[in-house]
Design an enzyme around this catalytic site. Structure first.
Site, short mmCIF file in Angstrom:
data_model
loop_
_atom_site.label_atom_id
_atom_site.label_comp_id
_atom_site.label_asym_id
_atom_site.label_seq_id
_atom_site.Cartn_x
_atom_site.Cartn_y
_atom_site.Cartn_z
N GLU A 106 3.93 -32.76 35.10
CA GLU A 106 5.03 -33.69 35.26
C GLU A 106 4.65 -35.08 34.76
OE1 GLU A 106 7.41 -31.99 39.10
OE2 GLU A 106 5.49 -32.89 39.53
N CYS A 119 4.21 -42.71 33.93
CA CYS A 119 3.06 -42.19 34.65
C CYS A 119 2.80 -40.79 34.09
CB CYS A 119 3.47 -42.15 36.13
SG CYS A 119 2.27 -41.40 37.21
N CYS A 126 -5.49 -30.39 39.59
CA CYS A 126 -6.59 -31.35 39.73
C CYS A 126 -7.70 -30.70 40.54
CB CYS A 126 -6.11 -32.62 40.43
SG CYS A 126 -7.35 -33.94 40.53
N CYS A 130 -8.39 -34.07 46.94
CA CYS A 130 -8.04 -35.05 47.98
C CYS A 130 -6.96 -34.43 48.89
CB CYS A 130 -7.52 -36.34 47.34
SG CYS A 130 -8.74 -37.08 46.22
N CYS A 133 -3.09 -35.45 48.78
CA CYS A 133 -2.43 -35.47 47.48
C CYS A 133 -1.92 -34.07 47.14
CB CYS A 133 -3.41 -35.95 46.41
SG CYS A 133 -2.76 -35.87 44.73
N CYS A 357 3.76 -41.41 43.80
CA CYS A 357 2.32 -41.18 43.74
C CYS A 357 1.90 -40.05 44.67
CB CYS A 357 1.57 -42.44 44.16
SG CYS A 357 0.98 -43.37 42.77
N1 SAH Z 1 -6.83 -38.70 39.97
C1 SAH Z 1 -6.48 -40.06 39.74
C2 SAH Z 1 -5.06 -40.30 39.28
C3 SAH Z 1 -3.93 -39.56 39.96
S1 SAH Z 1 -3.27 -40.05 41.50
C4 SAH Z 1 -6.75 -40.88 40.97
O1 SAH Z 1 -6.97 -40.30 42.03
O2 SAH Z 1 -6.80 -42.10 40.89
C5 SAH Z 1 -2.57 -41.61 41.40
C6 SAH Z 1 -2.68 -42.36 42.70
O3 SAH Z 1 -1.87 -41.81 43.75
C7 SAH Z 1 -4.09 -42.35 43.26
O4 SAH Z 1 -4.43 -43.62 43.71
C8 SAH Z 1 -3.96 -41.39 44.42
O5 SAH Z 1 -4.98 -41.55 45.35
C9 SAH Z 1 -2.61 -41.74 44.95
N2 SAH Z 1 -2.04 -40.72 45.84
C10 SAH Z 1 -2.30 -39.40 45.85
N3 SAH Z 1 -1.60 -38.80 46.81
C11 SAH Z 1 -0.86 -39.74 47.41
C12 SAH Z 1 0.09 -39.73 48.47
N4 SAH Z 1 0.42 -38.61 49.07
N5 SAH Z 1 0.63 -40.91 48.83
C13 SAH Z 1 0.32 -42.06 48.19
N6 SAH Z 1 -0.55 -42.12 47.18
C14 SAH Z 1 -1.14 -40.98 46.79
#
Ligand code: SAH
Length: 391
Positions: A106, A119, A126, A130, A133, A357
């Site tokens: 996406e 974005c 991935c 995390c 996420c 995000c």
């Molecule tokens: N892998 C990279 C880029 C993708 S995520 C990274 O982690 O930076 C983009 C951003 O969204 C990151 O800062 C991530 O931590 C954040 N993110 C992921 N899941 C989220 C959620 N459920 N709520 C808010 N931010 C989130």
């Protein structure tokens, strides 16, 4: 919640055919001459591609007889729109793309009064696991090719230019690597993407360095490598906790590279590029939003060339976690600012279309391919970070 393994090495399966956007301008010229055409046709093809033109019939500056052959060889269609979803009065548009092997990714285009940001995804799924996420909970399907990543930005630029987004024709000004995937785990292809984003026409989109942001969980060797590249894009580090104990659970890569090491690498980046880096911090109710953690984060960053971007957590399906309540957010911001740390709270565009995000979770439908990440051996695997020879 089940803990997923960290996965660095993407499966090699499923990579798409070669595309002009995978090649440097010199390589593209060579490829065109190998097809029996004059080298300058590479520039013509590139101009069409970066303007979003892929229909040979529209390439009237190319001889009719060679259009088909050239586009077939160098501009294979890699991204197919499955659907668009819009939100925020037509100013946010999420696109679900199908790749040649059925994998889904996406991208999200967001128009603001003063800019338009896309974005983009750098991997299908991935491997960084995390737990808050949605993408991280999918596991890693595969790396995207440079052309698959660049194609998302080109499509966004064309959508803006063609007036597909509410507000009339406009220009794509910003690209953030905050879609699916860990960009620095697909280093070589992300590096090529940066070149294409920053190179002026005909071989790129001509964006400015500061308007391109690479966001990472903190792969320290790759941050250091990026520091040496001289691309000077904006670096964002997804910190989410100022202390190792909590960060080990929220951003599992922290078990490999600690908070202090990540901040050191980001500081070195800032020194080299002169550019402030951004610390991403998703505020999770009663998990990382306590006043003492705001103070710890303030101490960690005081006096540094850093900026904190707080993101109210976007809850993902099956997660027990929630966004911090407003008073907790305000207290967190106030304490950081009192420590002298520039702090903003991110708006959450596209939340209602799961486009915000951490919400990107295109279901993995790669045929014949297991959708779950492959567990890594317990011995530390060599971390290649998509190094040379990874093509
Ligand atoms: N892998 C990279 C880029 C993708 S995520 C990274 O982690 O930076 C983009 C951003 O969204 C990151 O800062 C991530 O931590 C954040 N993110 C992921 N899941 C989220 C959620 N459920 N709520 C808010 N931010 C989130």
């Amino acid at each position: 919640m089940t803990a997923l393994p960290l996965v660095f090495d993407a499966p090699r399966r499923g990579m798409p055919p070669r595309h002009l956007a995978d090649l440097s301008p010199e390589e593209a010229r060579t490829a065109v001459t190998e097809l029996g055409q004059p080298a300058f046709r590479a520039d013509q093809l590139a101009r069409h591609f970066f303007r979003g033109v892929t229909d040979p019939a529209q390439m009237t500056d190319l001889p009719a007889a060679s259009r088909e052959a050239l586009t077939e060889a160098l501009l294979p269609g890699l991204l197919t729109v499955v659907r668009h979803q819009t939100a925020d009065n037509g100013r946010t548009r999420k696109t679900l793309w199908r790749l040649h092997d059925g994998a889904l990714v996406e991208s999200v285009l967001m128009r603001y009064p003063d800019r338009a940001t896309v974005c983009i995804s750098s991997q299908a799924g991935c491997g960084m696991a995390c737990p808050f996420c949605a993408t991280g909970q999918q596991g890693l399907t595969r790396n995207l090719s440079a052309a698959e990543i660049i194609g998302q930005a080109v499509a966004a630029a064309a959508a803006m230019a063609n007036g597909e987004i509410d507000g009339g024709p406009g220009r794509l000004s910003n690209v953030v690597f905050m879609g699916m995937g860990e960009p620095l785990a697909n280093y070589a292809r992300v590096r090529k993407t940066l070149d294409a984003l920053l190179t002026p026409a005909p071989h790129g989109l001509g964006l400015s360095q500061r308007s391109v942001t690479v966001s990472t969980v903190g792969l320290v060797p790759a941050i250091r490598r990026l520091t040496d590249e001289g691309r000077n894009v904006t670096l964002a580090v997804s910190l989410h906790a100022p202390d190792d104990e909590l960060r080990n659970t929220l951003v599992p890569i922290n078990t490999r590279w600690k908070v202090a090491e990540v901040i050191d690498a980001a500081d070195a980046y800032a020194r080299k590029t002169g550019r402030r880096y951004s610390i991403e911090y998703a505020l999770i109710r009663d998990v990382n939003d306590q006043p003492f953690r705001a103070d710890l984060l303030g101490e960690l960053l005081a006096g540094k060339l850093a900026h904190v971007n707080l993101i109210p957590l976007n809850p993902t399906p099956g997660s027990p976690w929630d966004a911090s309540p407003l008073p907790a957010q305000r207290e967190f911001v106030a304490r950081l600012r009192a420590a002298g740390v520039a702090t903003t709270v991110r708006d959450t565009r596209g939340q209602d279309i799961d486009g915000a995000c951490g919400q990107l979770a295109a279901a993995d439908r790669v045929e014949g391919v297991p959708s779950l990440a492959v567990p890594v051996p317990s011995v530390e695997p060599p971390l290649e970070l998509g190094a040379e020879g990874d093509e």
